[in-house]
Write an enzyme that holds these catalytic residues in place. Structure first.
Site, PDB file in Angstrom:
ATOM      1  N   GLY A 221       0.763  -1.246   0.000  1.00 17.23           N
ATOM      2  CA  GLY A 221       0.000   0.000   0.000  1.00 17.23           C
ATOM      3  C   GLY A 221       0.785   1.282   0.000  1.00 17.23           C
ATOM      4  O   GLY A 221       0.207   2.354  -0.230  1.00 17.23           O
TER       5      GLY A 221
ATOM      6  N   PRO B 218       4.706  -5.424  -0.816  1.00 17.22           N
ATOM      7  CA  PRO B 218       4.842  -4.175  -1.567  1.00 17.22           C
ATOM      8  C   PRO B 218       4.713  -4.410  -3.067  1.00 17.22           C
ATOM      9  O   PRO B 218       5.222  -5.394  -3.589  1.00 17.22           O
ATOM     10  CB  PRO B 218       6.262  -3.725  -1.223  1.00 17.22           C
ATOM     11  CG  PRO B 218       7.011  -5.004  -1.001  1.00 17.22           C
ATOM     12  CD  PRO B 218       6.016  -5.948  -0.359  1.00 17.22           C
TER      13      PRO B 218
ATOM     14  N   ARG C  28       3.559  -1.277  -5.735  1.00 12.14           N
ATOM     15  CA  ARG C  28       3.843  -0.007  -6.408  1.00 12.14           C
ATOM     16  C   ARG C  28       5.184   0.605  -5.986  1.00 12.14           C
ATOM     17  O   ARG C  28       5.911   1.148  -6.819  1.00 12.14           O
ATOM     18  CB  ARG C  28       2.716   0.975  -6.081  1.00 12.14           C
ATOM     19  CG  ARG C  28       2.737   2.252  -6.887  1.00 12.14           C
ATOM     20  CD  ARG C  28       1.702   3.247  -6.367  1.00 12.14           C
ATOM     21  NE  ARG C  28       0.423   2.664  -6.083  1.00 12.14           N
ATOM     22  CZ  ARG C  28      -0.639   2.725  -6.902  1.00 12.14           C
ATOM     23  NH1 ARG C  28      -0.559   3.356  -8.044  1.00 12.14           N
ATOM     24  NH2 ARG C  28      -1.777   2.180  -6.548  1.00 12.14           N
TER      25      ARG C  28
ATOM     26  N   ARG D 251      -4.526   3.982 -16.146  1.00 12.42           N
ATOM     27  CA  ARG D 251      -4.690   4.660 -14.852  1.00 12.42           C
ATOM     28  C   ARG D 251      -5.332   6.046 -14.943  1.00 12.42           C
ATOM     29  O   ARG D 251      -6.204   6.356 -14.137  1.00 12.42           O
ATOM     30  CB  ARG D 251      -3.355   4.725 -14.094  1.00 12.42           C
ATOM     31  CG  ARG D 251      -2.716   3.344 -13.864  1.00 12.42           C
ATOM     32  CD  ARG D 251      -1.576   3.367 -12.855  1.00 12.42           C
ATOM     33  NE  ARG D 251      -2.061   3.664 -11.527  1.00 12.42           N
ATOM     34  CZ  ARG D 251      -1.995   4.838 -10.951  1.00 12.42           C
ATOM     35  NH1 ARG D 251      -1.389   5.841 -11.549  1.00 12.42           N
ATOM     36  NH2 ARG D 251      -2.511   5.024  -9.764  1.00 12.42           N
TER      37      ARG D 251
ATOM     38  N   TYR E 221      -8.626   6.138 -12.790  1.00 10.72           N
ATOM     39  CA  TYR E 221      -8.527   6.764 -11.457  1.00 10.72           C
ATOM     40  C   TYR E 221      -8.199   8.249 -11.544  1.00 10.72           C
ATOM     41  O   TYR E 221      -7.750   8.829 -10.552  1.00 10.72           O
ATOM     42  CB  TYR E 221      -7.430   6.091 -10.616  1.00 10.72           C
ATOM     43  CG  TYR E 221      -7.323   4.594 -10.731  1.00 10.72           C
ATOM     44  CD1 TYR E 221      -8.316   3.766 -10.214  1.00 10.72           C
ATOM     45  CD2 TYR E 221      -6.228   3.998 -11.342  1.00 10.72           C
ATOM     46  CE1 TYR E 221      -8.206   2.391 -10.308  1.00 10.72           C
ATOM     47  CE2 TYR E 221      -6.112   2.622 -11.437  1.00 10.72           C
ATOM     48  CZ  TYR E 221      -7.107   1.829 -10.923  1.00 10.72           C
ATOM     49  OH  TYR E 221      -6.996   0.468 -11.018  1.00 10.72           O
TER      50      TYR E 221
ATOM     51  N   CYS F 290     -11.040   6.035 -29.462  1.00  8.90           N
ATOM     52  CA  CYS F 290     -12.242   6.827 -29.742  1.00  8.90           C
ATOM     53  C   CYS F 290     -13.128   6.999 -28.527  1.00  8.90           C
ATOM     54  O   CYS F 290     -14.286   6.553 -28.523  1.00  8.90           O
ATOM     55  CB  CYS F 290     -12.996   6.187 -30.897  1.00  8.90           C
ATOM     56  SG  CYS F 290     -11.978   6.213 -32.363  1.00  8.90           S
ATOM     57  N   GLU F 291     -12.602   7.560 -27.473  1.00  6.47           N
ATOM     58  CA  GLU F 291     -13.426   8.038 -26.372  1.00  6.47           C
ATOM     59  C   GLU F 291     -12.741   9.233 -25.725  1.00  6.47           C
ATOM     60  O   GLU F 291     -11.516   9.289 -25.672  1.00  6.47           O
ATOM     61  CB  GLU F 291     -13.699   7.043 -25.255  1.00  6.47           C
ATOM     62  CG  GLU F 291     -13.167   5.716 -25.239  1.00  6.47           C
ATOM     63  CD  GLU F 291     -13.829   4.915 -24.094  1.00  6.47           C
ATOM     64  OE1 GLU F 291     -14.159   5.492 -23.057  1.00  6.47           O
ATOM     65  OE2 GLU F 291     -13.994   3.708 -24.290  1.00  6.47           O
TER      66      GLU F 291
ATOM     67  N   TYR G 207       1.227  -1.161 -12.381  1.00  5.62           N
ATOM     68  CA  TYR G 207      -0.155  -1.089 -12.864  1.00  5.62           C
ATOM     69  C   TYR G 207      -0.218  -0.392 -14.235  1.00  5.62           C
ATOM     70  O   TYR G 207      -1.114   0.384 -14.510  1.00  5.62           O
ATOM     71  CB  TYR G 207      -1.043  -0.383 -11.825  1.00  5.62           C
ATOM     72  CG  TYR G 207      -0.940  -1.036 -10.461  1.00  5.62           C
ATOM     73  CD1 TYR G 207      -1.416  -2.317 -10.263  1.00  5.62           C
ATOM     74  CD2 TYR G 207      -0.334  -0.392  -9.385  1.00  5.62           C
ATOM     75  CE1 TYR G 207      -1.306  -2.942  -9.027  1.00  5.62           C
ATOM     76  CE2 TYR G 207      -0.214  -1.012  -8.147  1.00  5.62           C
ATOM     77  CZ  TYR G 207      -0.698  -2.281  -7.972  1.00  5.62           C
ATOM     78  OH  TYR G 207      -0.591  -2.898  -6.746  1.00  5.62           O
TER      79      TYR G 207
HETATM   80  N1  LLP Z   1      -1.502  -6.957  -1.281  1.00  2.00           N
HETATM   81  C1  LLP Z   1      -2.796  -7.024  -1.652  1.00  2.00           C
HETATM   82  C2  LLP Z   1      -3.672  -8.034  -1.029  1.00  2.00           C
HETATM   83  C3  LLP Z   1      -3.295  -6.136  -2.622  1.00  2.00           C
HETATM   84  O1  LLP Z   1      -4.577  -6.191  -2.981  1.00  2.00           O
HETATM   85  C4  LLP Z   1      -2.424  -5.180  -3.213  1.00  2.00           C
HETATM   86  C5  LLP Z   1      -2.910  -4.256  -4.235  1.00  2.00           C
HETATM   87  C6  LLP Z   1      -1.077  -5.171  -2.798  1.00  2.00           C
HETATM   88  C7  LLP Z   1      -0.653  -6.060  -1.819  1.00  2.00           C
HETATM   89  C8  LLP Z   1      -0.078  -4.215  -3.370  1.00  2.00           C
HETATM   90  O2  LLP Z   1      -0.378  -2.902  -3.064  1.00  2.00           O
HETATM   91  P1  LLP Z   1       0.653  -1.730  -3.438  1.00  2.00           P
HETATM   92  O3  LLP Z   1       1.879  -1.902  -2.577  1.00  2.00           O
HETATM   93  O4  LLP Z   1       0.976  -1.836  -4.869  1.00  2.00           O
HETATM   94  O5  LLP Z   1      -0.107  -0.505  -3.118  1.00  2.00           O
HETATM   95  N2  LLP Z   1      -4.551  -0.696 -10.187  1.00  2.00           N
HETATM   96  C9  LLP Z   1      -4.476   0.246  -9.091  1.00  2.00           C
HETATM   97  C10 LLP Z   1      -3.874  -0.359  -7.843  1.00  2.00           C
HETATM   98  C11 LLP Z   1      -4.617  -1.577  -7.340  1.00  2.00           C
HETATM   99  C12 LLP Z   1      -4.007  -2.212  -6.110  1.00  2.00           C
HETATM  100  C13 LLP Z   1      -4.666  -3.502  -5.774  1.00  2.00           C
HETATM  101  N3  LLP Z   1      -4.113  -4.221  -4.661  1.00  2.00           N
HETATM  102  C14 LLP Z   1      -3.688   1.469  -9.546  1.00  2.00           C
HETATM  103  O6  LLP Z   1      -3.268   1.508 -10.703  1.00  2.00           O
HETATM  104  O7  LLP Z   1      -3.507   2.411  -8.784  1.00  2.00           O
END
Ligand code: LLP
Length: 419
Positions: free
Chosen positions: A240, A276, A278, A314, A318, A343-344, A372
């Site tokens: 996260g 981790p 992102r 993205r 978002y 085309c949007e 992502y």
């Molecule tokens: N663990 C679980 C159970 C998760 O669902 C996720 C992300 C992570 C770890 C990794 O989280 P991170 O460290 O990457 O924040 N597509 C979206 C992000 C979706 C994240 C989903 N879950 C975007 O482009 O912002």
């Protein structure tokens, strides 16, 4: 810190000028920096050096490219997977099965069985019935399934609603107040070894306070479970941590997360796990694109690039910001909207943005596209599936081919009755 820099006026990834990649591979193309991946992996690991027992499972959904997984496996990372497809990738990349954590709210019975047969290290259970089914599958194989129970701590992570996962109304985890009773029932099942609990409250978190609140709730739960006689040896604190998309963004550093985690979890006496995504991958990649046209607009010109929402979803999904930087900036700036060919109207990367002045044929990148990005690409508008390149020092390799529209067309059939 990353390894995308202008050198002699030309944007390089490590020692490779991006124009060379555009010439040899074409655009649009994702370009990843191996040195940046390694650096992020080490910085994140060092952040937890003070903790006695930590397992890092890279959330491969962020960037599941096989070469990337291989690189991170070599850095000692396990993998957090959420589907049979991701499980297969982690195994193919050489991640030891014992380092694989299987998350996901909708694991099918077949996927659970594949995880068992592969001998993975942990299943993160999302509901009681999943635990029962997993226990039965394991028991039938004469084995036991290592698992933890994912709880929903009901904490607002303060991030975009679509990537928030830790509020009561979200689909993830079991309500934390119901966890002790569920834990008691599940731990009696032959076939299941329940080692602890897991959380993940959301992605792109800009503040550690919600994470700390969630950790504290987990700490109370662990104490309750122990009082009830359970042996708790693992706590998975999820992923996260947010990253910088704009130059003036401020995000907690991994070291600050590590210090907070060390303080809050002191005395827990468990293996702590983190997932981790992102923070490892985001700034390790860019999407390299070529300007097709600069089209006059009512307020500002439209810079029409050859990348589109199907390549980088993205902004459309978002309203995400990705910096746009010319590969060979002249020093002049312009106010523009940036859009792709799809085309949007949603296929817009930026509006009213001050950017490097570009003209038709120029190369530019969208930054912070390593997480992502390619993995969320589609072939919408019958566009090619975007390729990926990995740079390592002065060499580079295509690590995912461009899948041509013709290849996709070849997988489609007209049934006999329509011939
Ligand atoms: N663990 C679980 C159970 C998760 O669902 C996720 C992300 C992570 C770890 C990794 O989280 P991170 O460290 O990457 O924040 N597509 C979206 C992000 C979706 C994240 C989903 N879950 C975007 O482009 O912002």
């Amino acid at each position: 810190m990353d390894h995308f820099h202008h050198r002699d006026g030309v944007l390089h990834c490590e020692d490779v000028p991006l124009a060379r990649i555009a010439d040899e591979v074409g655009t649009p193309v994702y370009v990843y920096s191996a040195a940046t991946f390694r650096r992020h992996a080490r910085v994140f690991r060092d952040a937890f050096a003070a903790l006695p027992d930590v397992h890092l499972a890279y959330a491969i959904k962020a960037n599941p490219n096989l070469a990337v997984l291989r690189l991170l496996a070599a850095e000692g990372y396990g993998a957090d997977v959420v589907s049979g497809g991701e499980l297969a990738r982690a195994l193919a990349a050489g991640v030891p099965p014992s380092g694989i954590v299987f998350s996901g709210v909708g694991k099918t019975r077949a996927e659970l069985a594949r995880g068992l047969d592969a001998g993975i290290g942990q299943f993160n259970l999302e509901l009681e019935e999943e635990g029962e089914v997993l226990a039965d599958l394991a028991h039938a194989r004469g084995t036991t399934a290592p698992a933890v129970l994912r709880v929903n701590p009901d904490v607002d992570a303060g991030t975009h609603a679509k990537i928030s996962t830790g509020r009561r109304e979200n689909k993830f985890g079991v309500p934390i107040d119901q966890a002790p009773a569920m834990f008691a029932r599940l731990s009696r099942r032959p076939g299941l070894e329940l080692h602890g609990v897991a959380i993940h409250i959301g992605s792109q978190l800009a503040d550690l306070a919600p994470l700390e609140r969630a950790y504290l709730r987990v700490g109370e739960l662990v104490a309750d479970l122990r009082r009830a006689g359970h042996t708790i040896t693992r706590v998975d604190l999820g992923g996260g941590l947010g990253v910088r998309y704009r130059p003036d963004d401020r995000f907690p550093k991994p070291a600050e997360l590590g210090a907070m985690a060390a303080r809050v979890t002191r005395g827990w006496d468990v293996q702590l796990q983190f997932e981790p995504g992102r923070v490892i991958a985001g700034n390790a990649g860019v999407l390299l694109t070529r300007v097709i046209w600069v089209k006059p607009g009512v307020t500002h010109p439209y810079v029409i690039v050859d990348a589109a929402m199907n390549d980088l979803a993205r902004p459309a999904l978002y309203d995400a910001w990705h910096d746009f930087v010319a590969v060979e900036p002249t020093g002049d700036r312009m106010l523009a909207n940036i859009a792709g060919p799809v085309c949007e109207t949603g296929d817009t990367f930026a509006t009213d943005r001050e950017i490097d002045r570009v003209t038709s044929g120029d190369l530019a990148v969208f930054r912070t596209a390593g997480a992502y990005g390619a993995t969320m690409a589609s072939t919408y508008n019958s566009r090619a599936l975007v390729p990926e390149v990995l740079v390592d020092g002065d060499r580079f390799a295509v690590v995912a081919d461009r899948i041509a529209p013709e290849t996709i067309l070849a997988a489609e059939r007209v049934p006999d009755w329509l011939r």
